[in-house]
Design a protein around this motif. Sequence first.
Motif, short mmCIF file in Angstrom:
data_model
loop_
_atom_site.label_atom_id
_atom_site.label_comp_id
_atom_site.label_asym_id
_atom_site.label_seq_id
_atom_site.Cartn_x
_atom_site.Cartn_y
_atom_site.Cartn_z
N SER A 43 0.83 -1.20 0.00
CA SER A 43 0.00 0.00 0.00
C SER A 43 0.88 1.27 0.00
O SER A 43 0.61 2.22 -0.73
CB SER A 43 -0.93 -0.03 1.21
OG SER A 43 -1.63 1.16 1.31
N ARG A 76 2.44 1.72 -3.34
CA ARG A 76 1.42 2.21 -4.27
C ARG A 76 1.24 3.72 -4.11
O ARG A 76 1.18 4.46 -5.09
CB ARG A 76 0.12 1.48 -3.92
CG ARG A 76 -0.96 1.57 -4.95
CD ARG A 76 -2.04 0.60 -4.54
NE ARG A 76 -3.21 0.77 -5.36
CZ ARG A 76 -4.22 -0.07 -5.38
NH1 ARG A 76 -4.21 -1.15 -4.63
NH2 ARG A 76 -5.26 0.15 -6.13
N LYS A 95 2.28 6.81 -6.75
CA LYS A 95 1.27 7.80 -7.20
C LYS A 95 1.65 9.22 -6.78
O LYS A 95 0.95 10.18 -7.07
CB LYS A 95 -0.10 7.49 -6.57
CG LYS A 95 -0.66 6.14 -6.92
CD LYS A 95 -1.63 6.24 -8.05
CE LYS A 95 -2.15 4.85 -8.41
NZ LYS A 95 -2.87 4.81 -9.64
N SER A 139 -18.06 -3.22 13.62
CA SER A 139 -19.01 -2.68 12.65
C SER A 139 -20.43 -2.91 13.13
O SER A 139 -21.38 -2.43 12.50
CB SER A 139 -18.80 -3.33 11.29
OG SER A 139 -18.84 -4.73 11.43
N HIS A 143 -14.86 3.46 13.87
CA HIS A 143 -15.22 2.56 12.77
C HIS A 143 -14.59 3.07 11.48
O HIS A 143 -15.02 4.11 10.96
CB HIS A 143 -16.75 2.49 12.69
CG HIS A 143 -17.27 1.51 11.70
ND1 HIS A 143 -18.52 1.62 11.14
CD2 HIS A 143 -16.72 0.40 11.14
CE1 HIS A 143 -18.70 0.62 10.30
NE2 HIS A 143 -17.63 -0.13 10.28
N PHE A 199 -13.17 2.37 7.39
CA PHE A 199 -13.78 1.79 6.18
C PHE A 199 -12.70 1.26 5.24
O PHE A 199 -11.61 1.84 5.14
CB PHE A 199 -14.68 2.86 5.52
CG PHE A 199 -15.85 3.15 6.40
CD1 PHE A 199 -17.04 2.48 6.24
CD2 PHE A 199 -15.70 4.02 7.48
CE1 PHE A 199 -18.09 2.69 7.13
CE2 PHE A 199 -16.75 4.22 8.38
CZ PHE A 199 -17.94 3.55 8.19
N ASN A 200 -13.03 0.18 4.58
CA ASN A 200 -12.10 -0.55 3.72
C ASN A 200 -12.12 -0.01 2.28
O ASN A 200 -13.21 0.09 1.73
CB ASN A 200 -12.53 -2.03 3.75
CG ASN A 200 -11.55 -2.94 3.06
OD1 ASN A 200 -10.40 -2.59 2.86
ND2 ASN A 200 -12.03 -4.11 2.69
N VAL A 244 -7.48 4.67 2.01
CA VAL A 244 -8.14 5.49 0.99
C VAL A 244 -9.41 6.16 1.51
O VAL A 244 -9.67 7.33 1.21
CB VAL A 244 -8.51 4.61 -0.24
CG1 VAL A 244 -9.22 5.44 -1.30
CG2 VAL A 244 -7.28 3.93 -0.82
N ASN A 302 -23.71 1.24 8.62
CA ASN A 302 -24.23 -0.09 8.27
C ASN A 302 -25.75 -0.19 8.39
O ASN A 302 -26.36 -1.04 7.76
CB ASN A 302 -23.53 -1.17 9.10
CG ASN A 302 -22.15 -1.45 8.53
OD1 ASN A 302 -21.96 -1.44 7.31
ND2 ASN A 302 -21.17 -1.68 9.39
N1 3HC Z 1 -3.71 1.41 -0.30
C1 3HC Z 1 -3.36 2.58 -0.87
N2 3HC Z 1 -3.99 3.10 -1.93
C2 3HC Z 1 -5.01 2.39 -2.46
C3 3HC Z 1 -5.45 1.16 -1.92
C4 3HC Z 1 -4.75 0.68 -0.78
N3 3HC Z 1 -5.10 -0.47 -0.17
N4 3HC Z 1 -6.51 0.72 -2.65
C5 3HC Z 1 -6.73 1.64 -3.60
N5 3HC Z 1 -5.84 2.65 -3.48
C6 3HC Z 1 -5.78 3.88 -4.27
C7 3HC Z 1 -5.24 3.67 -5.66
O1 3HC Z 1 -3.83 3.73 -5.70
C8 3HC Z 1 -5.88 4.81 -6.43
O2 3HC Z 1 -5.16 6.00 -6.19
P1 3HC Z 1 -5.23 7.27 -7.21
O3 3HC Z 1 -6.65 7.79 -7.14
O4 3HC Z 1 -4.24 8.23 -6.63
O5 3HC Z 1 -4.88 6.70 -8.54
C9 3HC Z 1 -7.24 4.93 -5.76
O6 3HC Z 1 -7.11 4.35 -4.45
C10 3HC Z 1 -8.31 4.21 -6.53
O7 3HC Z 1 -7.92 2.82 -6.67
P2 3HC Z 1 -7.94 2.00 -8.04
O8 3HC Z 1 -7.66 2.92 -9.18
O9 3HC Z 1 -7.10 0.78 -7.87
O10 3HC Z 1 -9.38 1.38 -8.17
P3 3HC Z 1 -10.77 2.08 -8.07
O11 3HC Z 1 -10.78 3.42 -8.71
O12 3HC Z 1 -11.71 1.03 -8.53
O13 3HC Z 1 -10.99 2.32 -6.50
C11 3HC Z 1 -11.81 1.67 -4.40
C12 3HC Z 1 -10.95 1.27 -5.59
C13 3HC Z 1 -11.14 2.83 -3.66
C14 3HC Z 1 -11.85 0.47 -3.48
C15 3HC Z 1 -13.22 2.11 -4.93
O14 3HC Z 1 -13.74 1.10 -5.77
C16 3HC Z 1 -14.21 2.37 -3.82
O15 3HC Z 1 -14.20 3.45 -3.24
N6 3HC Z 1 -15.09 1.39 -3.54
C17 3HC Z 1 -16.07 1.49 -2.49
C18 3HC Z 1 -15.41 1.07 -1.21
C19 3HC Z 1 -16.36 1.17 -0.04
O16 3HC Z 1 -17.53 1.49 -0.14
N7 3HC Z 1 -15.80 0.86 1.16
C20 3HC Z 1 -16.57 0.83 2.34
C21 3HC Z 1 -17.01 -0.57 2.62
S1 3HC Z 1 -18.01 -0.65 4.04
C22 3HC Z 1 -16.93 -0.86 5.33
O17 3HC Z 1 -15.72 -0.97 5.16
C23 3HC Z 1 -17.53 -0.89 6.67
C24 3HC Z 1 -17.71 -2.26 7.22
O18 3HC Z 1 -18.21 -2.14 8.52
C25 3HC Z 1 -18.62 -3.16 6.42
#
Ligand code: 3HC
Length: 285
Positions: free
Chosen positions: A50, A53, A57, A120, A141, A143-144, A148, A191
């Motif tokens: 991470s 990455r 960027k 959660s 809490h 978020f995954n 990010v 949630n």
């Molecule tokens: N570490 C560091 N950076 C990361 C990363 C990580 N693990 N994962 C993604 N990134 C960065 C990427 O490098 C990229 O950076 P940039 O904008 O500077 O280029 C940016 O995040 C976007 O990633 P990607 O281009 O690889 O892919 P996407 O544009 O598809 O984004 C995502 C991925 C951020 C996961 C996006 O799809 C998203 O926001 N999804 C929704 C996630 C969500 O709703 N999470 C909440 C879940 S609910 C929860 O967690 C609560 C629990 O209680 C259930």
Amino acid sequence: MPCLEKVAVIGAGTMGAGIAQVAASSGVQTILIDTGKAQLEKARNTIETSLQRMASKGTLTQAQGMETAKRISFTIDITDAEESDLVVEAVFEREDIKREIWEKLDALCKPDALFASNTSSISITQLAAISKRPELFIGMHFFNPVPVMKLVEVIRGNKTSDATAAKIMQLAQELGKTPVEVKDFPGFVSNRVLMPLLNEAMFAVYEGVASPEAVDHVFKLGMAHPMGPLTLADFIGLDVCLNIMEVLQDGFGDPKYRPCPLLKQMVAAGKLGRKSGEGFYKYQG
Ligand code: 3HC
């Protein structure tokens, strides 16, 4: 300088690793604790990937990435948390497991150390009652993916003090997050609202209204969601979704929170989403 100097994170899963990473990024000395050495090694790799990455960027420099990595120590010994100013627990969503951990931490940590759970779904008031310091206990809490997502839902238990809430709101900001304070009711806000949406998307598939791809397209293209609800459910884990729906159903006693039968069946079949290789979609690697 961060408002707290030493933080221990218990549980080196996806969330624990992410929380340790953001804590260390803000300059806090961080200890990541888990019972399994293999899990800690996996977390170390996740954090390094991470950080690389983010460095590639330009979000941080290579040097900042290396300094962040150096601030995290990995250990299987929970007593290493004794000097921490804050302990954040991010272990599996089972109250019996959390109880055992919080009892140990309560006995070994400094009397003024703050306790936060990344739960959660389990009541913060109930978890706080395990410790002898409910006024120092709070929900944080995340978020995954944690590095990010900007939100930290800060949940005040029935006895959480104003000083504890203020400190945690300040810390969350220092971690580069935007804290939102909510009260301790089932599912909190995130949630309580998100899971019924995912559950209803599953009902649409179950009743043959549309395919998972079609449902996801509706939300990605029509509502600008980054992931459609079924992709998101697979990302979160279908077992986690089911568990949270059951907490909502039990907590409110309202049939509107009944989990979709398809969700129950998929979990029983071991189709848990990304982590098991199959959910509403198939995954490789
Ligand atoms: N570490 C560091 N950076 C990361 C990363 C990580 N693990 N994962 C993604 N990134 C960065 C990427 O490098 C990229 O950076 P940039 O904008 O500077 O280029 C940016 O995040 C976007 O990633 P990607 O281009 O690889 O892919 P996407 O544009 O598809 O984004 C995502 C991925 C951020 C996961 C996006 O799809 C998203 O926001 N999804 C929704 C996630 C969500 O709703 N999470 C909440 C879940 S609910 C929860 O967690 C609560 C629990 O209680 C259930």
